[in-house]
Design a protein around this motif. Structure first.
Motif, PDB file in Angstrom:
ATOM      1  N   SER A  54      -3.706   0.671   2.950  1.00 14.11           N
ATOM      2  CA  SER A  54      -4.107   0.460   1.556  1.00 14.11           C
ATOM      3  C   SER A  54      -5.453  -0.232   1.483  1.00 14.11           C
ATOM      4  CB  SER A  54      -3.077  -0.384   0.820  1.00 14.11           C
ATOM      5  OG  SER A  54      -1.813   0.215   0.882  1.00 14.11           O
TER       6      SER A  54
ATOM      7  N   ASP B 253      -2.496   6.474  -2.593  1.00 20.54           N
ATOM      8  CA  ASP B 253      -1.748   5.448  -1.869  1.00 20.54           C
ATOM      9  C   ASP B 253      -0.258   5.602  -2.163  1.00 20.54           C
ATOM     10  OD1 ASP B 253      -0.798   3.258  -0.528  1.00 20.54           O
ATOM     11  OD2 ASP B 253      -2.312   1.876  -1.303  1.00 20.54           O
ATOM     12  N   GLU B 254       0.447   6.234  -1.266  1.00 20.23           N
ATOM     13  CA  GLU B 254       1.875   6.490  -1.394  1.00 20.23           C
ATOM     14  C   GLU B 254       2.243   7.034  -2.775  1.00 20.23           C
ATOM     15  OE1 GLU B 254       4.494   4.215   0.670  1.00 20.23           O
ATOM     16  OE2 GLU B 254       3.042   3.096   1.852  1.00 20.23           O
TER      17      GLU B 254
HETATM   18 MG   LIG Z   1       0.039  -0.090   1.579  1.00 27.01          MG
END
Ligand SMILES: [Mg+2]
Ligand SMILES: Nc1ncnc2c1ncn2[C@@H]1O[C@H](COP(=O)(O)OP(=O)(O)OP(=O)(O)O)[C@@H](O)[C@H]1O
Ligand SMILES: Nc1ncnc2c1ncn2[C@@H]1O[C@H](COP(=O)(O)OP(=O)(O)O)[C@@H](O)[C@H]1O
Ligand SMILES: [Mg+2]
Ligand SMILES: [Zn+2]
Lengths: 232, 290
Positions: free
Chosen positions: A48, A176-177
Motif C-alpha cells: 500500500s 489497493d485490494e
Molecule cells: Mg495494504
C-alpha cells in the motif's frame, strides 16, 4: 510509462520520540503502457505504501518514480510540485483505496457521477445516467442509488468506490485490494470491468489478497520484500 | 504545460508593536512563541509565502493564535502588512468589465496605495468572516447588504442590483421573499449564507472564508459546507479556507498549509498532510483529530 527506481519510504514519527518505521525499501519496477502489474508480498511488506507514494499521498524518502505524463512529459512523481500532482490526479491517475472515503451527504449516484462532471465536462444528466448504468452493472440495487454510501455495507461501499475510480477512465489506475470485501459474484464483475479497462488501454498496478486472482488478471507480478515472513 | 498561479504571496509579515531587529529570529515554532523576546511585539505572521491556483481551494489550519486570520486580513487589505509581496496574475479576462485605474498584473499589491487596494478588493475579492457582524450590517435589509457591495463595485442601476441580489439569494437558498428582512432576523446559518451571497456579488476571482462554520450546529455547518462545494463546482473560484477543523479542510481543500506561531510549518496535498504529516506539530495536530 511508470518506473519506480529504488523507491523507499521511511516514516519518521516525531511524536513517538522520533520512531522510525520502514514503509518500503529499494523498490524497482516498471509498468509499460497498457500493462497490468500486480504487487504481492506479506502483510506489512509495503504494498500500500508503494501505491500511496505513486499517488503522492505519501512523500517518498528515497528513489524516483518516473512517469510519462500527458500533461507535463517525463516527471518524477516523488518530487514534482503539488499543483502538478493535482493536475495528474485530475486527468491521468486514478486510485482505488481499500475503503471508500465517503463524501458526506452525497448520494451514491452523485459520488460516482462527480468525476465526470469535474473532468470530462459532461452534463449533469449524462453523468448521472452513466453513473447509474455503471452502478447497476456492479449490482448496486436501484433503491440505493439516491442513498448516502455512509450507510452501505462494506461490499457496497467498495463497489461505489471502484465505480468512482473507473468511470472517468484514467490512463493509470492504482488498485489497493479492490476486491477484498466482495462476494464471488461481485469479484467477477469487477474483474470483467478491469479487463475491459485494460483492453481500452488503461495501465494498472494492483494489490489483491487472492493470489490466484492476481495471477489470472495481471500480466506480471512484482514481489515486495519477499524475505519478510508473513505475520498476518 | 506551465501552471500559472493567480495569486503569488511572498514573505508576508505582520508585526504588532514597534518591532526590532530581533523580532523575526526570536519568534516562531522553534521558540514556541510569537512575542519578540526583546521588544515585546507580536509577530502575528512572518515568512508566509505560497501560491494559489485558479479554481483551487487552499486550506489553512493551525491552533488558535497561529496567524491564520491575520493572513486573510492582510490578503484582503483589512490590515496593512508590515512587509511582504503579493501579486495577482492573469486577471486579463476580467478586466474589460472592471473599472481599474491601473493594471495590477505583476505589481506588488502590498505596496500600492489604499485607493488601488480598495479597487482591487472590490473587483477581485470576497470575504466571509466567522462573525457575521463583521461582514454584514445587521439592521440593513439582506438585499441592501448585497446592493452596498454592488455599489462599491460600481453598479448603479437599482433594478439590476435587485435582480442580482435576488439571484444570489436564490443561489444560497434563502427564500427571495425574505430579501427585505435584515440579517438580524436570521439564524446563524442563514446569516453566513447572506455573507456568502454578499461576498459573491461582485463575482470575485478570489474568496476568503475564515472559520465560517465555527459555532454553527452540525447540521447547519453541513449545509453551509455543501453550499461552498456547489459554488466551487459552478463558479471555478479560487478560495482560501481557514479552519481548525480537519473535517472541513478534508472536505473542501486540495492543498493545505499548517501554521504555528505565525509561520507556515508545512504545506502539501491535503491527503498527504493527513496521512503522512512531516512536521512534528502537524503530527500532533493530525493525531489529536483522529
Ligand atoms: Mg495494504
Ligand atoms: N490588533 C492586534 N494587536 C495585537 N496583536 C494582535 C492583534 N490582532 C491579532 N493579534 C495577535 O496576532 C496573533 C495571530 O492572530 P490571528 O487572529 O491571526 O490568529 P488565528 O490563527 O486566526 O486564531 P483563531 O484560530 O483563534 O482565530 C495572535 O497572537 C493575536 O493575539
Ligand atoms: N501513514 C503511516 N504512518 C506510519 N507507518 C505507516 C504508515 N503507512 C504504512 N506504515 C507502515 O509501513 C509498513 C508497510 O505498510 P503497508 O504498505 O500498509 O503494507 P501492506 O500494504 O504491504 O500490507 C507497515 O509497517 C506499516 O505499519
Ligand atoms: Mg482567526
Ligand atoms: Zn522585536
Amino acid at each position: 510509462m511508470l518506473k519506480a527506481d529504488n523507491l523507499s519510504k521511511v516514516f519518521n514519527i516525531h511524536i513517538l520520540g522520533d520512531k522510525v518505521i520502514e514503509g518500503c525499501e529499494n523498490i524497482s519496477f516498471h509498468v509499460s503502457k497498457g500493462e497490468f502489474l500486480g504487487l504481492a508480498g506479506p502483510s506489512g511488506a509495503g504494498k500500500s505504501t508503494i501505491l500511496k507514494c505513486i499517488y503522492r499521498t505519501y512523500l517518498a524518502t528515497g528513489g524516483d518514480i518516473w512517469y510519462d505524463s500527458i500533461l507535463y512529459g517525463q516527471v518524477n512523481l516523488a518530487t514534482i510540485a503539488d499543483p502538478m500532482v493535482i493536475g495528474i490526479r485530475h486527468k491521468e491517475i486514478g486510485y482505488v483505496s481499500q475503503f471508500l472515503k465517503v463524501i458526506p451527504r452525497v448520494s451514491a449516484i452523485d459520488v460516482v457521477a462527480e468525476p465526470l462532471l469535474t473532468r470530462n465536462g459532461a452534463s449533469a444528466n449524462e453523468a448521472r445516467k452513466k453513473a447509474g448504468e455503471l452502478l447497476e452493472r456492479l449490482n448496486i440495487p436501484a433503491r440505493l442509488l439516491d442513498a448516502y454510501p455512509a450507510t452501505f455495507s462494506g461490499g457496497e461501499q467498495q463497489r461505489v468506490n471502484i465505480a468512482r475510480a473507473v468511470i472517468w477512465k484514467p490512463r493509470l489506475l492504482l488498485l489497493d485490494e479492490p476486491t477484498a470485501s466482495l462476494d464471488r459474484e461481485s469479484v467477477s464483475i469487477v474483474v470483467e470491468l478491469l479487463r475491459e479497462m485494460k483492453e481500452q488501454g488503461t495501465s494498472m498496478i494492483g494489490i489483491f489478497h487472492d493470489n490466484e486472482l492476481m495471477e489470472s488478471i495481471t500480466d506480471r507480478v512484482y514481489r515486495v520484500n519477499p524475505e519478510i515472513s508473513d505475520v498476518g | 504545460m506551465p501552471i500559472a498561479p493567480i495569486l503569488d504571496v511572498k514573505n508576508l509579515t505582520k508585526i504588532f508593536g514597534k518591532g526590532c531587529p530581533l523580532c523575526h529570529d526570536s519568534t516562531g515554532p522553534e521558540h514556541e512563541t510569537n512575542v519578540c523576546r526583546r521588544c515585546g511585539s507580536v509577530v502575528a505572521c512572518s515568512d508566509v509565502s505560497f501560491e494559489l491556483y485558479l479554481g483551487e481551494i487552499l486550506g489553512i489550519v493551525g491552533e488558535s493564535g497561529s496567524g491564520k486570520s491575520t493572513v486573510v486580513k492582510l490578503l484582503h487589505f483589512d490590515w496593512d502588512a508590515t512587509f511582504g509581496e503579493m501579486y495577482f496574475q492573469n486577471t486579463e479576462d476580467r478586466k474589460q468589465n472592471i473599472d481599474m485605474t491601473i493594471d495590477i498584473d505583476g505589481k506588488n499589491l502590498i505596496a500600492l496605495s489604499p485607493f488601488i487596494k480598495r479597487q482591487t478588493r472590490n473587483a477581485f475579492m470576497g470575504v466571509v468572516y466567522q462573525n457575521p457582524h463583521l461582514g454584514l450590517r445587521m439592521d440593513v435589509s439582506s438585499g441592501g447588504n448585497i446592493a452596498e457591495r454592488l455599489i462599491m463595485a460600481n453598479w448603479r442601476n437599482i433594478a439590476m442590483m435587485r435582480d442580482r441580489a435576488s439571484g444570489l439569494l436564490e443561489k444560497i437558498e434563502i427564500p427571495v421573499e425574505r430579501m427585505d428582512e435584515p440579517p438580524r432576523n436570521f439564524s446563524g446559518g442563514m446569516q453566513q449564507r447572506v455573507q456568502i451571497a454578499k461576498a459573491l456579488s461582485n463575482e470575485p476571482l478570489l474568496l476568503f472564508l475564515d472559520e465560517i462554520t465555527t459555532g454553527l450546529d452540525v447540521s447547519v455547518q453541513a449545509r453551509v459546507l455543501d453550499l461552498i462545494r456547489k459554488l466551487q463546482r459552478e463558479l471555478q473560484l479560487s478560495m482560501i479556507v481557514v479552519s481548525h477543523d480537519f473535517g472541513v479542510i478534508r472536505l473542501l481543500c486540495q492543498r493545505t498549509m499548517v501554521m504555528k506561531y505565525g509561520r507556515i510549518v508545512e504545506k502539501g496535498l491535503t491527503d498527504q498532510i493527513l496521512e503522512d504529516p512531516q512536521h512534528p506539530y502537524t503530527q500532533i495536530l493530525v493525531s489529536s483529530q483522529l
